[in-house]
Design an enzyme around this catalytic site. Structure first.
Site, PDB file in Angstrom:
ATOM      1  N   GLY A 290     -26.534  -8.920  19.335  1.00  0.00           N
ATOM      2  CA  GLY A 290     -27.213  -9.229  18.080  1.00  0.00           C
ATOM      3  C   GLY A 290     -28.667  -9.642  18.216  1.00  0.00           C
ATOM      4  O   GLY A 290     -29.490  -9.317  17.363  1.00  0.00           O
TER       5      GLY A 290
ATOM      6  N   GLU B 227     -30.855 -16.529  19.752  1.00  0.00           N
ATOM      7  CA  GLU B 227     -29.668 -16.072  19.018  1.00  0.00           C
ATOM      8  C   GLU B 227     -30.088 -15.342  17.748  1.00  0.00           C
ATOM      9  O   GLU B 227     -31.159 -15.607  17.206  1.00  0.00           O
ATOM     10  CB  GLU B 227     -28.813 -17.286  18.624  1.00  0.00           C
ATOM     11  CG  GLU B 227     -27.496 -17.414  19.357  1.00  0.00           C
ATOM     12  CD  GLU B 227     -26.501 -16.294  19.087  1.00  0.00           C
ATOM     13  OE1 GLU B 227     -26.887 -15.162  18.772  1.00  0.00           O
ATOM     14  OE2 GLU B 227     -25.301 -16.569  19.210  1.00  0.00           O
ATOM     15  N   ASP B 228     -29.239 -14.449  17.271  1.00  0.00           N
ATOM     16  CA  ASP B 228     -29.520 -13.794  16.001  1.00  0.00           C
ATOM     17  C   ASP B 228     -29.173 -14.712  14.824  1.00  0.00           C
ATOM     18  O   ASP B 228     -29.959 -14.885  13.908  1.00  0.00           O
ATOM     19  CB  ASP B 228     -28.764 -12.449  15.890  1.00  0.00           C
ATOM     20  CG  ASP B 228     -27.264 -12.568  16.177  1.00  0.00           C
ATOM     21  OD1 ASP B 228     -26.775 -13.670  16.530  1.00  0.00           O
ATOM     22  OD2 ASP B 228     -26.562 -11.543  16.063  1.00  0.00           O
TER      23      ASP B 228
ATOM     24  N   ASP C 266     -23.613 -19.302  12.619  1.00  0.00           N
ATOM     25  CA  ASP C 266     -22.724 -19.347  11.458  1.00  0.00           C
ATOM     26  C   ASP C 266     -21.887 -20.620  11.586  1.00  0.00           C
ATOM     27  O   ASP C 266     -22.295 -21.694  11.154  1.00  0.00           O
ATOM     28  CB  ASP C 266     -21.902 -18.058  11.441  1.00  0.00           C
ATOM     29  CG  ASP C 266     -21.004 -17.944  10.222  1.00  0.00           C
ATOM     30  OD1 ASP C 266     -21.035 -18.844   9.376  1.00  0.00           O
ATOM     31  OD2 ASP C 266     -20.253 -16.954  10.124  1.00  0.00           O
TER      32      ASP C 266
ATOM     33  N   LYS D 186     -26.888 -19.953   8.776  1.00  0.00           N
ATOM     34  CA  LYS D 186     -26.222 -19.918   7.476  1.00  0.00           C
ATOM     35  C   LYS D 186     -26.112 -21.323   6.915  1.00  0.00           C
ATOM     36  O   LYS D 186     -25.767 -22.262   7.632  1.00  0.00           O
ATOM     37  CB  LYS D 186     -24.836 -19.297   7.609  1.00  0.00           C
ATOM     38  CG  LYS D 186     -24.929 -17.794   7.717  1.00  0.00           C
ATOM     39  CD  LYS D 186     -23.600 -17.133   7.461  1.00  0.00           C
ATOM     40  CE  LYS D 186     -23.723 -15.657   7.769  1.00  0.00           C
ATOM     41  NZ  LYS D 186     -22.417 -14.995   7.826  1.00  0.00           N
TER      42      LYS D 186
ATOM     43  N   VAL E 293     -24.307 -10.665   6.572  1.00  0.00           N
ATOM     44  CA  VAL E 293     -25.527  -9.853   6.511  1.00  0.00           C
ATOM     45  C   VAL E 293     -25.614  -8.916   7.716  1.00  0.00           C
ATOM     46  O   VAL E 293     -25.015  -9.184   8.760  1.00  0.00           O
ATOM     47  CB  VAL E 293     -26.788 -10.747   6.464  1.00  0.00           C
ATOM     48  CG1 VAL E 293     -26.893 -11.485   5.141  1.00  0.00           C
ATOM     49  CG2 VAL E 293     -26.815 -11.736   7.627  1.00  0.00           C
TER      50      VAL E 293
ATOM     51  N   ASP F  85     -24.810  -6.683  13.106  1.00  0.00           N
ATOM     52  CA  ASP F  85     -23.963  -5.528  12.822  1.00  0.00           C
ATOM     53  C   ASP F  85     -22.772  -5.869  11.947  1.00  0.00           C
ATOM     54  O   ASP F  85     -22.397  -7.028  11.792  1.00  0.00           O
ATOM     55  CB  ASP F  85     -23.426  -4.947  14.135  1.00  0.00           C
ATOM     56  CG  ASP F  85     -22.337  -5.835  14.727  1.00  0.00           C
ATOM     57  OD1 ASP F  85     -22.597  -7.042  14.935  1.00  0.00           O
ATOM     58  OD2 ASP F  85     -21.213  -5.340  14.949  1.00  0.00           O
TER      59      ASP F  85
ATOM     60  N   ARG G 233     -27.316  -2.208  13.069  1.00  0.00           N
ATOM     61  CA  ARG G 233     -28.236  -3.037  13.860  1.00  0.00           C
ATOM     62  C   ARG G 233     -29.670  -2.517  13.787  1.00  0.00           C
ATOM     63  O   ARG G 233     -30.624  -3.258  13.966  1.00  0.00           O
ATOM     64  CB  ARG G 233     -27.821  -3.040  15.345  1.00  0.00           C
ATOM     65  CG  ARG G 233     -26.506  -3.748  15.626  1.00  0.00           C
ATOM     66  CD  ARG G 233     -26.369  -3.958  17.128  1.00  0.00           C
ATOM     67  NE  ARG G 233     -25.004  -4.235  17.545  1.00  0.00           N
ATOM     68  CZ  ARG G 233     -24.439  -5.442  17.509  1.00  0.00           C
ATOM     69  NH1 ARG G 233     -25.111  -6.474  17.070  1.00  0.00           N
ATOM     70  NH2 ARG G 233     -23.198  -5.607  17.932  1.00  0.00           N
TER      71      ARG G 233
END
Ligand code: IMP
Ligand code: MG
Length: 179
Positions: free
Chosen positions: A43, A98-99, A102, A130, A152, A158, A164
């Protein structure tokens, strides 16, 4: 389960601008220190390469791959290392890239794993966080955007391995059963 793109959450130019602000902040904070960026695959791959080009001090890269979700869109709480660090990180300044954070479970696991290897410091930079109650979960040092608690895709993120490559971030809509 069929998926399709929903509303745009962040445009390409909004992302580009914020990534460069983060890069400038990281440059200021790490000037005079040797920085190792640790990207969390898959990610964070796109974020890391864009972020790195906005950092104006010499950095090196390493990557880890972890799996926390399998193919679905809710955290299983089970984190598995698929690819470990290749560098000896002892005594180095690490920035985990990190992407998205969550539940924070993936990040907590990664931090425990990496800290056990004796780095000089470990900080975290996430493009997205988030907006949700994370209780005891780990603090993030650099956050690009706080977004609503919806699934998202794009800019590295993804759904079932797809999307992606979208240059912007969009919500995903799933037909049929709950995602
Ligand atoms: P956490 O362990 O619940 O914090 O989940 C973190 C990981 O789940 C991220 O590194 C992503 O790979 C994935 N993830 C969480 N939310 C999303 C999302 O909205 N879209 C795509 N991937 C997500
Ligand atoms: Mg990830």
């Amino acid at each position: 389960m069929a998926t399709r793109l929903g509303q745009t959450v962040l445009s390409e130019s909004e992302i580009r601008g914020r990534v460069c602000e983060l890069g400038a902040q990281i440059t200021r904070d790490y000037t005079g220190r040797e920085l190792l960026l640790v990207g969390i695959l898959n990610g964070a791959a796109i974020f890391l390469v864009d972020l790195a080009r906005c950092i104006d001090i010499p950095v090196s890269f390493d990557f880890m791959a972890v799996s926390s979700y399998g193919a679905c869109t809710k955290s299983s709480g089970i984190v598995r290392i698929i690819k470990d660090l290749e560098e000896n990180v002892e005594g180095k300044h690490l920035l985990i890239v990190e992407d998205i954070v969550d539940s924070g479970l993936t990040l907590r696991y990664i931090l425990e794993h990496v800290k056990a290897r004796g780095p000089a410091s470990v900080k975290v930079c996430t493009l997205l966080s988030k907006a949700r109650d994370r209780g005891e979960h780990p603090a993030v040092d650099y956050t690009g955007f706080v977004i609503p608690d919806r699934f998202v895709v794009g800019y590295g993120l993804d759904a079932g391995g797809l999307y992606r490559n979208l240059p912007y971030l969009a919500e995903i809509e799933t037909d049929g059963a709950e995602a």
